[in-house]
Design an enzyme around this catalytic site. Structure first.
Site, PDB file in Angstrom:
ATOM      1  CD  GLU A 139      -1.509   5.595  -3.912  1.00 14.10           C
ATOM      2  OE1 GLU A 139      -2.557   5.185  -4.445  1.00 14.10           O
ATOM      3  OE2 GLU A 139      -1.500   6.281  -2.880  1.00 14.10           O
ATOM      4  CE  LYS A 159      -3.995   2.110   2.235  1.00 13.24           C
ATOM      5  NZ  LYS A 159      -3.620   3.485   1.965  1.00 13.24           N
TER       6      LYS A 159
HETATM    7  P1  ATP Z   1      -6.269   5.820   2.738  1.00 11.73           P
HETATM    8  O1  ATP Z   1      -6.675   7.049   3.461  1.00 11.73           O
HETATM    9  O2  ATP Z   1      -5.907   4.679   3.638  1.00 11.73           O
HETATM   10  O3  ATP Z   1      -5.276   6.066   1.662  1.00 11.73           O
HETATM   11  P2  ATP Z   1      -8.552   5.800   1.015  1.00 11.73           P
HETATM   12  O4  ATP Z   1      -9.838   6.117   1.692  1.00 11.73           O
HETATM   13  O5  ATP Z   1      -7.909   6.848   0.169  1.00 11.73           O
HETATM   14  O6  ATP Z   1      -7.552   5.232   2.069  1.00 11.73           O
HETATM   15  P3  ATP Z   1      -9.020   3.058   0.467  1.00 11.73           P
HETATM   16  O7  ATP Z   1      -9.697   2.403  -0.670  1.00 11.73           O
HETATM   17  O8  ATP Z   1      -9.645   2.913   1.776  1.00 11.73           O
HETATM   18  O9  ATP Z   1      -8.804   4.577   0.057  1.00 11.73           O
HETATM   19  O10 ATP Z   1      -7.560   2.508   0.574  1.00 11.73           O
HETATM   20  C1  ATP Z   1      -6.887   2.179  -0.594  1.00 11.73           C
HETATM   21  C2  ATP Z   1      -6.078   3.372  -1.071  1.00 11.73           C
HETATM   22  O11 ATP Z   1      -4.725   3.030  -1.002  1.00 11.73           O
HETATM   23  C3  ATP Z   1      -6.367   3.657  -2.525  1.00 11.73           C
HETATM   24  O12 ATP Z   1      -7.305   4.701  -2.684  1.00 11.73           O
HETATM   25  C4  ATP Z   1      -5.022   3.994  -3.109  1.00 11.73           C
HETATM   26  O13 ATP Z   1      -4.847   5.389  -3.200  1.00 11.73           O
HETATM   27  C5  ATP Z   1      -4.019   3.489  -2.116  1.00 11.73           C
HETATM   28  N1  ATP Z   1      -3.195   2.357  -2.603  1.00 11.73           N
HETATM   29  C6  ATP Z   1      -1.861   2.260  -2.490  1.00 11.73           C
HETATM   30  N2  ATP Z   1      -1.417   1.114  -2.955  1.00 11.73           N
HETATM   31  C7  ATP Z   1      -2.492   0.435  -3.400  1.00 11.73           C
HETATM   32  C8  ATP Z   1      -2.669  -0.843  -3.997  1.00 11.73           C
HETATM   33  N3  ATP Z   1      -1.638  -1.661  -4.238  1.00 11.73           N
HETATM   34  N4  ATP Z   1      -3.932  -1.208  -4.327  1.00 11.73           N
HETATM   35  C9  ATP Z   1      -4.980  -0.405  -4.069  1.00 11.73           C
HETATM   36  N5  ATP Z   1      -4.868   0.794  -3.510  1.00 11.73           N
HETATM   37  C10 ATP Z   1      -3.639   1.221  -3.172  1.00 11.73           C
END
Ligand code: ATP
Length: 593
Positions: free
Chosen positions: A309, A258
């Site tokens: 990302e 992530k």
């Molecule tokens: P956060 O605040 O934790 O970044 P979020 O609310 O923006 O979360 P979530 O769907 O809950 O979004 O968490 C996934 C987020 O992590 C995605 O929106 C993306 O920006 C990021 N990300 C980073 N690496 C990955 C990956 N390998 N696969 C999916 N998402 C990823």
């Protein structure tokens, strides 16, 4: 179509906060549009949302500030600007000022009389505002003001009220996408799921409305992603236990790093053009000319939509850099200089569409394979590091590796037959597993500012604390969780008044649920990351009211501001139901200890 119909609708919407009534009012409006001129439906939908077009078009804004509006009202009403200003001080709303002054205007000769007699049409209002937005360059300010004044002259007082509020960006109706979707489903004779699915794949509610009313439900069902139009992103749920994560995913998952960067949805159009959309579906292409270049060089398709990302890397060591550096780059005006100072890499993790094929309905392993085939990988533009894991131990070891490599943790994804790309949904097919921040409250939350309290002493002249809320998905509203006053730097504090100004609201904004009355109300728009000591039951805060215990909501104790999240919209804030999960996880951890 008469603009009076729209003004009446806006008035009715303003007077209710009941979801059912909002949907009924919108349904009536849409029926009228269908009777009179179906082709207007997209514009009507945007207008109701307080917009002329979706934000991602990247078109110019109307661009008339408060002073300009005051001047336009004075010209239209035939009074001095001073008079407008004074009434504004008294009423606090330029819409009301326009309404009142225009009601009093002298009939002003035959021409004016004829103009006011004729009904102003919605088409005329929309086209004039659009023309104003596109007036650019020298002399455009005066021309914008004169054109607006001309429009106000033709308007009846109530119509003028709403035109002025629209221009100011202050319609304040509290109509969410969900209500518009429901009303569209009614008039198109289909279910809201059908409309929602289409909208998730093409995040343009006006365009979807047009398909719904001109082509019908069957055409809606056929909607596929289309390069150029953003797709609403798939989102992850969260868990803190590797065992639970694997159990949810059916024993096996693709664990991916992530990355702590900016989510990018990269569109390659058939003419070779590349467009990059942010997580909030803004067009951010201009910030990343390097990513455009890498995409053109590396994506082996005629047209495609891929997701990844964007991460900042250290120009000297190539190591990953924190998210803040990326945001710093976004703010820089000199993009070329920023590109040198903060080079970026793209870590791709999904493919949504490629050469005529809708990939969203395919399971993840097939998408991942297709992504590999479609990308000529290079250091700057490659696939996210990932690994199939089948045991909690393996998952934990990979998690540690991700942290050591500068990531936030993992996103663990389902790989079974039903592991489709769920556009626009937060679900259990993707589960994030983030690092422990070593406090009782394991991870920060993203909350929306809904109010502010004046500062005292050293903080006199600015705000001393902010009232923060989580997103209540069911009610499509924002419920309070805490009041945060620590963690801000002096500079951040000093900037607060300016930052909040555009969102200050005279009364409680329609979608805010609060028992606390701040010194000023703030319309939900700004999202901040907040970390606290723990989550507690609260008799005052409204987040997850009654969900854990009757009569109680949840609050964050000792909250501290971490950073702004300009990449998130209010609906992207942590949901109240997630805060309930965090509360339960915390109880669980306490029990274990
Ligand atoms: P956060 O605040 O934790 O970044 P979020 O609310 O923006 O979360 P979530 O769907 O809950 O979004 O968490 C996934 C987020 O992590 C995605 O929106 C993306 O920006 C990021 N990300 C980073 N690496 C990955 C990956 N390998 N696969 C999916 N998402 C990823």
């Amino acid at each position: 179509m008469k603009f009076a119909e729209i003004a009446d609708t806006l008035e009715k919407l303003e007077r209710t906060s009941s979801r059912i009534q909002i949907v009924a009012i919108l349904t009536n409006l849409f029926k009228k549009v269908i009777e009179e001129n179906k082709d207007l439906i997209d514009k009507v939908v945007y207008f109701i949302q307080g917009k002329l077009w979706p934000d991602w078009y990247g078109y110019p804004e109307i661009g008339i500030g408060e002073k300009g509006i005051i001047k336009a009202i004075s010209l239209a009403a035939g009074v001095r600007e001073r008079e407008v200003e004074e009434l504004y001080k008294e009423l606090g709303d330029l819409g009301l000022v326009a309404e009142r002054l225009l009601a009093k205007r002298p009939s002003g000769g035959l021409m004016a009389f004829v103009q006011q007699k004729r009904d102003l049409t919605f088409e005329k209002v929309y086209d004039t505002l659009k023309r104003i937005a596109f007036m650019q360059g020298e002399g455009s300010r005066d021309l914008k003001i004169k054109t607006l004044a001309g429009l106000l002259k033709e308007a009846k007082p109530k119509e003028a009220k709403y035109i002025v509020r629209f221009v100011q960006g202050k319609l304040r109706l509290g109509v969410g996408d969900a209500s518009i979707i429901e009303a569209l489903a009614h008039v198109a004779g289909t279910t809201k799921d059908v409309v929602e699915r289409a909208y998730n794949l093409r995040a343009d509610l006006g365009a979807i409305a047009k398909i719904a009313v001109t082509e019908g439900p069957e055409a809606l069902k056929e909607v596929k992603p289309k390069p150029g139009i953003p797709v609403r992103p798939m989102l992850a749920e969260r868990l803190h236990d590797p065992y639970e994560i694997l159990k949810k995913l059916g024993g096996k998952g693709l664990a991916e790093y992530k990355y702590d960067g900016e989510r990018a949805q990269i569109h390659l159009l058939p003419d070779g053009k590349v467009i990059i959309y942010s997580r909030r579906l803004e067009n951010i292409t201009h910030s990343y000319p390097d990513v455009v270049k890498y995409t053109k060089a590396s994506l082996k398709a005629k047209e495609a939509i891929v997701e990844g990302e964007i991460v900042a890397v250290d120009p000297d060591t190539g190591e990953l850099r924190p998210f803040q550096e990326l945001m710093h780059r976004r703010r820089k005006h000199d993009v070329l200089l920023a590109m040198k100072e903060v080079p970026v890499h793209v870590k791709l993790f999904d493919i949504i569409y490629v050469d005529g094929e809708d990939m969203t309905t395919k399971p993840l392993p097939i998408r991942r394979k297709r992504l590999e085939e479609a990308v000529q990988q290079r250091e700057e533009f490659g696939l996210a590091t990932g690994k199939i894991v089948e045991s909690p131990e393996e998952l934990e070891a990979f998690f540690r590796q991700a942290i050591a490599d500068g990531c936030e943790g993992l996103v663990v994804k389902a790989v079974h037959d039903k592991s489709v790309y769920q556009a626009g949904a937060r679900g259990w097919l993707w589960i994030k597993y983030k690092r422990d921040y070593k406090s009782e409250m394991v991870e920060p939350v993203d909350l929306v500012v809904v109010g502010a309290f004046y500062g005292k002493g050293k903080r006199g002249g600015t705000f001393g604390a902010l009232l923060m809320a989580g997103y209540d998905e069911k009610r499509d509203a924002f419920a309070t969780v805490c009041k945060v006053g620590t963690g801000f730097t002096d500079e951040e504090l000093a900037k607060l008044p300016e930052l909040l100004k555009p969102y200050i609201s005279e009364g409680k904004p329609p979608r805010v649920i609060s028992n606390i009355k701040p010194d000023v109300w703030v319309r939900p728009a700004l999202v901040a990351e907040i970390i606290g000591a723990e989550i507690t039951l609260s008799p005052i805060h409204t987040c997850a009211k009654d969900a854990v215990e009757p009569g109680s909501g949840l609050a964050i104790r000792f909250p501290r501001f971490v950073r702004w999240r300009p990449d998130k919209g209010p609906e992207d804030a942590t949901m109240c139901r997630e805060i309930v999960e965090m509360y339960k996880a915390q109880l669980h951890r306490i029990e274990e200890a």
